[in-house]
Design a protein around this motif. Structure first.
Motif, PDB file in Angstrom:
ATOM      1  N   HIS A 153      32.963  53.926  38.592  1.00  0.00           N
ATOM      2  CA  HIS A 153      32.092  52.801  38.944  1.00  0.00           C
ATOM      3  C   HIS A 153      32.873  51.737  39.704  1.00  0.00           C
ATOM      4  O   HIS A 153      32.443  51.279  40.774  1.00  0.00           O
ATOM      5  N   TYR A 154      34.027  51.359  39.171  1.00  0.00           N
ATOM      6  CA  TYR A 154      34.813  50.307  39.816  1.00  0.00           C
ATOM      7  C   TYR A 154      35.466  50.793  41.110  1.00  0.00           C
ATOM      8  O   TYR A 154      35.592  50.026  42.071  1.00  0.00           O
ATOM      9  N   ALA A 155      35.884  52.036  41.145  1.00  0.00           N
ATOM     10  CA  ALA A 155      36.468  52.564  42.382  1.00  0.00           C
ATOM     11  C   ALA A 155      35.447  52.551  43.511  1.00  0.00           C
ATOM     12  O   ALA A 155      35.783  52.288  44.674  1.00  0.00           O
ATOM     13  N   THR A 156      34.185  52.816  43.179  1.00  0.00           N
ATOM     14  CA  THR A 156      33.113  52.786  44.173  1.00  0.00           C
ATOM     15  C   THR A 156      32.834  51.364  44.647  1.00  0.00           C
ATOM     16  O   THR A 156      32.549  51.123  45.823  1.00  0.00           O
ATOM     17  N   MET A 157      32.921  50.399  43.720  1.00  0.00           N
ATOM     18  CA  MET A 157      32.658  48.998  44.053  1.00  0.00           C
ATOM     19  C   MET A 157      33.772  48.341  44.862  1.00  0.00           C
ATOM     20  O   MET A 157      33.542  47.363  45.577  1.00  0.00           O
ATOM     21  N   GLN A 158      34.973  48.880  44.735  1.00  0.00           N
ATOM     22  CA  GLN A 158      36.145  48.154  45.187  1.00  0.00           C
ATOM     23  C   GLN A 158      36.120  47.812  46.678  1.00  0.00           C
ATOM     24  O   GLN A 158      36.534  46.720  47.073  1.00  0.00           O
ATOM     25  N   GLN A 159      35.613  48.689  47.503  1.00  0.00           N
ATOM     26  CA  GLN A 159      35.633  48.460  48.944  1.00  0.00           C
ATOM     27  C   GLN A 159      34.807  47.228  49.338  1.00  0.00           C
ATOM     28  O   GLN A 159      35.185  46.467  50.243  1.00  0.00           O
ATOM     29  N   HIS A 160      33.678  47.028  48.661  1.00  0.00           N
ATOM     30  CA  HIS A 160      32.774  45.938  49.038  1.00  0.00           C
ATOM     31  C   HIS A 160      32.954  44.679  48.182  1.00  0.00           C
ATOM     32  O   HIS A 160      32.552  43.592  48.613  1.00  0.00           O
ATOM     33  N   HIS A 161      33.503  44.839  46.983  1.00  0.00           N
ATOM     34  CA  HIS A 161      33.651  43.687  46.087  1.00  0.00           C
ATOM     35  C   HIS A 161      35.051  43.677  45.467  1.00  0.00           C
ATOM     36  O   HIS A 161      35.204  43.740  44.242  1.00  0.00           O
ATOM     37  N   PRO A 162      36.099  43.607  46.298  1.00  0.00           N
ATOM     38  CA  PRO A 162      37.463  43.731  45.776  1.00  0.00           C
ATOM     39  C   PRO A 162      37.844  42.632  44.788  1.00  0.00           C
ATOM     40  O   PRO A 162      38.548  42.894  43.815  1.00  0.00           O
ATOM     41  N   ARG A 163      37.397  41.390  45.033  1.00  0.00           N
ATOM     42  CA  ARG A 163      37.765  40.301  44.125  1.00  0.00           C
ATOM     43  C   ARG A 163      37.136  40.495  42.749  1.00  0.00           C
ATOM     44  O   ARG A 163      37.807  40.341  41.731  1.00  0.00           O
ATOM     45  N   LEU A 164      35.849  40.839  42.721  1.00  0.00           N
ATOM     46  CA  LEU A 164      35.163  41.078  41.446  1.00  0.00           C
ATOM     47  C   LEU A 164      35.833  42.212  40.685  1.00  0.00           C
ATOM     48  O   LEU A 164      36.076  42.114  39.472  1.00  0.00           O
ATOM     49  N   VAL A 165      36.141  43.299  41.385  1.00  0.00           N
ATOM     50  CA  VAL A 165      36.785  44.446  40.727  1.00  0.00           C
ATOM     51  C   VAL A 165      38.146  44.046  40.174  1.00  0.00           C
ATOM     52  O   VAL A 165      38.489  44.389  39.040  1.00  0.00           O
ATOM     53  N   ALA A 166      38.921  43.304  40.958  1.00  0.00           N
ATOM     54  CA  ALA A 166      40.247  42.871  40.487  1.00  0.00           C
ATOM     55  C   ALA A 166      40.128  42.002  39.246  1.00  0.00           C
ATOM     56  O   ALA A 166      40.910  42.151  38.295  1.00  0.00           O
ATOM     57  N   GLU A 167      39.148  41.101  39.226  1.00  0.00           N
ATOM     58  CA  GLU A 167      38.955  40.241  38.063  1.00  0.00           C
ATOM     59  C   GLU A 167      38.576  41.062  36.836  1.00  0.00           C
ATOM     60  O   GLU A 167      39.092  40.830  35.734  1.00  0.00           O
ATOM     61  N   ASP A 168      37.678  42.018  37.029  1.00  0.00           N
ATOM     62  CA  ASP A 168      37.229  42.828  35.893  1.00  0.00           C
ATOM     63  C   ASP A 168      38.336  43.742  35.374  1.00  0.00           C
ATOM     64  O   ASP A 168      38.491  43.928  34.159  1.00  0.00           O
ATOM     65  N   VAL A 169      39.100  44.335  36.282  1.00  0.00           N
ATOM     66  CA  VAL A 169      40.199  45.205  35.861  1.00  0.00           C
ATOM     67  C   VAL A 169      41.237  44.395  35.080  1.00  0.00           C
ATOM     68  O   VAL A 169      41.784  44.863  34.067  1.00  0.00           O
ATOM     69  N   GLU A 170      41.485  43.167  35.517  1.00  0.00           N
ATOM     70  CA  GLU A 170      42.407  42.306  34.777  1.00  0.00           C
ATOM     71  C   GLU A 170      41.867  42.026  33.380  1.00  0.00           C
ATOM     72  O   GLU A 170      42.607  42.071  32.396  1.00  0.00           O
ATOM     73  N   TRP A 171      40.570  41.760  33.292  1.00  0.00           N
ATOM     74  CA  TRP A 171      39.948  41.516  31.977  1.00  0.00           C
ATOM     75  C   TRP A 171      40.046  42.770  31.107  1.00  0.00           C
ATOM     76  O   TRP A 171      40.418  42.694  29.933  1.00  0.00           O
ATOM     77  N   LEU A 172      39.713  43.918  31.660  1.00  0.00           N
ATOM     78  CA  LEU A 172      39.708  45.169  30.899  1.00  0.00           C
ATOM     79  C   LEU A 172      41.105  45.574  30.443  1.00  0.00           C
ATOM     80  O   LEU A 172      41.263  46.257  29.421  1.00  0.00           O
ATOM     81  N   SER A 173      42.117  45.147  31.169  1.00  0.00           N
ATOM     82  CA  SER A 173      43.493  45.535  30.862  1.00  0.00           C
ATOM     83  C   SER A 173      44.133  44.666  29.793  1.00  0.00           C
ATOM     84  O   SER A 173      45.192  45.018  29.258  1.00  0.00           O
ATOM     85  N   ASP A 174      43.517  43.547  29.460  1.00  0.00           N
ATOM     86  CA  ASP A 174      44.102  42.591  28.515  1.00  0.00           C
ATOM     87  C   ASP A 174      43.692  42.934  27.086  1.00  0.00           C
ATOM     88  O   ASP A 174      42.507  42.842  26.740  1.00  0.00           O
ATOM     89  N   PRO A 175      44.634  43.314  26.215  1.00  0.00           N
ATOM     90  CA  PRO A 175      44.283  43.673  24.833  1.00  0.00           C
ATOM     91  C   PRO A 175      43.561  42.559  24.089  1.00  0.00           C
ATOM     92  O   PRO A 175      42.748  42.839  23.193  1.00  0.00           O
ATOM     93  N   ALA A 176      43.818  41.300  24.448  1.00  0.00           N
ATOM     94  CA  ALA A 176      43.172  40.186  23.765  1.00  0.00           C
ATOM     95  C   ALA A 176      41.659  40.229  23.921  1.00  0.00           C
ATOM     96  O   ALA A 176      40.918  39.760  23.039  1.00  0.00           O
ATOM     97  N   ASN A 177      41.187  40.803  25.007  1.00  0.00           N
ATOM     98  CA  ASN A 177      39.743  40.864  25.253  1.00  0.00           C
ATOM     99  C   ASN A 177      39.056  41.978  24.476  1.00  0.00           C
ATOM    100  O   ASN A 177      37.823  42.047  24.476  1.00  0.00           O
ATOM    101  N   TRP A 178      39.835  42.834  23.830  1.00  0.00           N
ATOM    102  CA  TRP A 178      39.279  43.940  23.065  1.00  0.00           C
ATOM    103  C   TRP A 178      39.278  43.662  21.558  1.00  0.00           C
ATOM    104  O   TRP A 178      38.865  44.516  20.771  1.00  0.00           O
ATOM    105  N   GLN A 179      39.757  42.518  21.149  1.00  0.00           N
ATOM    106  CA  GLN A 179      39.814  42.225  19.717  1.00  0.00           C
ATOM    107  C   GLN A 179      38.417  42.303  19.097  1.00  0.00           C
ATOM    108  O   GLN A 179      37.433  41.949  19.757  1.00  0.00           O
ATOM    109  N   PRO A 180      38.311  42.782  17.847  1.00  0.00           N
ATOM    110  CA  PRO A 180      39.396  43.066  16.907  1.00  0.00           C
ATOM    111  C   PRO A 180      40.080  44.427  17.090  1.00  0.00           C
ATOM    112  O   PRO A 180      40.898  44.796  16.262  1.00  0.00           O
TER     113      PRO A 180
END
Length: 226
Positions: A153-180
């Motif tokens: 999904h994100y790979a498909t979005m990346q070409q047209h919405h690179p900033r949004l994808v980068a922000e979301d990937v950063e969020w998804l990569s942060d363990p703090a956002n997955w708590q508990p």
């Protein structure tokens, strides 16, 4: 909150059905659901059936993220209220996911993380814990099943919405956002691999177990192809 008609149509293409019950429903209770999944997908093993479930549930998760990105909202449906149905496509035993439009809520852009957390933790992980109580299956296998679809999904979005994808990937990569939860399953799977490489080379270390099911074959990127 009204759900746009075009959103309903797009969701149906992703096997998410709004305001219509399943013609051939699965049980809503975890233990009988596992037994019904075994019969439907053709396995005698609880763990394989649960892994199959999350390969299918990946479509619902990805549809939710797509709904947020395209229509600014998602289904805040408690996991015990989600409904599942049997469907076939090209002779394959698949699943449909049934929700009520009354559960659709809008989410401001600055609160997307709250929606992601609800989908990943309060829906997906809650179901995972319920089903794993009746099956021997690694949570990593199930999360890889879910997130593999989200990567596309994100790979498909990346070409047209690179900033949004980068922000979301950063969020998804942060363990703090997955708590508990104790880890980011996204980072565990993807690490620092660019999305364009993530969809063109094997990432996962565990098999999704589709190859154990008579109707399905071995996936192209299976780490245990032999």
């Amino acid at each position: 909150m009204n759900l746009p008609a075009e959103a309903k149509h797009a969701l149906q293409m992703q096997t998410v059905i709004v305001d219509r019950p399943a013609a051939l429903p699965f049980s809503a209770e975890p233990k009988p659901l596992v037994e019904e999944l075994k019969e439907w997908c053709g396995t005698e093993t609880n763990g394989v059936a649960v892994s199959y479930f999350f390969r299918q549930f990946a479509l619902f998760v990805t549809a939710q993220f797509s709904l947020i990105h395209q229509h600014g909202g998602y289904f805040k449906t408690a996991p015990e209220n989600l409904r599942f149905g049997r469907m076939q496509n090209y002779g394959l035993p698949l699943m449909s996911f049934h929700v009520d439009s009354a559960d659709f809520i809008k989410v401001p852009k600055e609160q997307r993380g709250e929606a992601y957390h609800y989908i990943l933790v309060d829906q997906t992980d809650a179901l995972l814990q319920q089903l794993r109580a009746h099956a021997k299956i690694s949570p990593i296998t199930c999360w890889d099943n879910v997130l593999g679809s989200l990567i596309w999904h994100y790979a498909t979005m990346q070409q047209h919405h690179p900033r949004l994808v980068a922000e979301d990937v950063e969020w998804l990569s942060d363990p703090a956002n997955w708590q508990p939860l104790r880890t980011s399953y996204w980072h565990k799977l993807v690490g620092n691999v660019p999305l364009e490489r993530a969809v063109s080379a094997p990432l996962r270390k565990t098999c999704c177990l589709y190859k154990e099911l008579p109707p399905f074959g071995t996936c192209t990127f299976c780490p245990q192809a032999n």
